[in-house]
Design an enzyme around this catalytic site. Structure first.
Site, mmCIF file in Angstrom:
data_model
loop_
_atom_site.group_PDB
_atom_site.id
_atom_site.type_symbol
_atom_site.label_atom_id
_atom_site.label_comp_id
_atom_site.label_asym_id
_atom_site.label_seq_id
_atom_site.Cartn_x
_atom_site.Cartn_y
_atom_site.Cartn_z
ATOM 1 N N ARG A 236 0.827 -1.220 0.000
ATOM 2 C CA ARG A 236 0.000 0.000 0.000
ATOM 3 C C ARG A 236 0.853 1.259 0.000
ATOM 4 O O ARG A 236 0.449 2.288 -0.525
ATOM 5 C CB ARG A 236 -0.978 -0.025 1.182
ATOM 6 C CG ARG A 236 -2.204 -0.847 0.884
ATOM 7 C CD ARG A 236 -2.863 -1.395 2.107
ATOM 8 N NE ARG A 236 -2.090 -2.497 2.668
ATOM 9 C CZ ARG A 236 -1.944 -2.744 3.953
ATOM 10 N NH1 ARG A 236 -2.510 -1.972 4.830
ATOM 11 N NH2 ARG A 236 -1.231 -3.766 4.349
ATOM 12 N N GLU B 30 5.610 -9.446 15.997
ATOM 13 C CA GLU B 30 5.070 -9.877 17.289
ATOM 14 C C GLU B 30 5.600 -11.277 17.632
ATOM 15 O O GLU B 30 6.046 -11.545 18.739
ATOM 16 C CB GLU B 30 3.545 -9.872 17.201
ATOM 17 C CG GLU B 30 2.861 -9.910 18.533
ATOM 18 C CD GLU B 30 1.350 -9.873 18.375
ATOM 19 O OE1 GLU B 30 0.860 -9.653 17.247
ATOM 20 O OE2 GLU B 30 0.679 -10.081 19.402
#
Ligand code: AMP
Length: 176
Positions: free
Chosen positions: A61, A98
């Site tokens: 994006r 994460e």
């Protein structure tokens, strides 16, 4: 384009790409030509006359925003991609997710020493992606003038990973 107005063009998609994540979907912004243009105009007004020579953006994006902005600024466009996608010689930078790590790449000849670079992505979450991209630019000798994103999820404290860089964010979400 103000914070709240930009937010009104961004769609929340709960549980994408996995349960518990609220995905900030900018396709609703991009498909609205006036809103997309106004967003680009804010960025253009901020960076015009700053001597930006290269806009470096992160797939996928970031390319949409960075490509359009590079043209407006009459700057070059350079893609940073996930490992294995760029065809020529690359520098690599690993960064923390994460769970585990990921790697970003940039072409070794994409930025020249001393060039003024603007780093662009759609969203700042934990900050690993943007920080790794700034480091890739610096590996090539580029000067990161600023990093800019449309959306900051401030509750994930991504800014902490970008200490030492100027960071511009347009719409800030303080909670999920
Ligand atoms: P981070 O490295 O954690 O700052 O993650 C930033 C990258 O992951 C950006 O390229 C974003 O496009 C994407 N990303 C992370 N979280 C979200 C989210 N909640 N909604 C949309 N994109 C996200």
């Amino acid at each position: 384009m103000q914070n709240e107005k930009l937010k009104s063009h961004i769609r929340d998609v709960p549980d994408f790409p996995k349960p518990g994540i609220v995905f900030k979907d900018i396709t609703t912004l991009l498909q609205n030509p006036k809103a997309f243009r106004e967003t680009l105009q804010v960025l253009y007004d901020r960076y015009k006359g700053k001597g930006i020579e290269v806009v470096v953006a992160i797939e996928a994006r970031g390319f949409v925003i960075g490509g359009a902005l590079a043209q407006m600024l009459e700057a070059g466009f350079v893609p940073v991609r996930k490992v294995g996608k760029l065809p020529y010689e690359t520098h690599k930078m690993e960064y923390e997710l994460e769970y585990g790590t990921d790697t970003l790449e940039i072409h070794t000849d994409a930025v020249q020493k001393g060039q003024k670079v603007l780093v662009v992505d759609d969203l700042l979450a934990t900050g690993g992606t943007l920080a790794a991209t700034c480091k890739l630019v610096e590996m090539l000798g580029g000067e990161v003038v600023e990093a800019a994103v449309l959306i900051e999820l401030s509750y994930l404290h991504g800014r902490d990973k970008l200490k030492g860089y100027d960071l511009f964010t347009m719409a800030v979400y303080e909670s999920e």
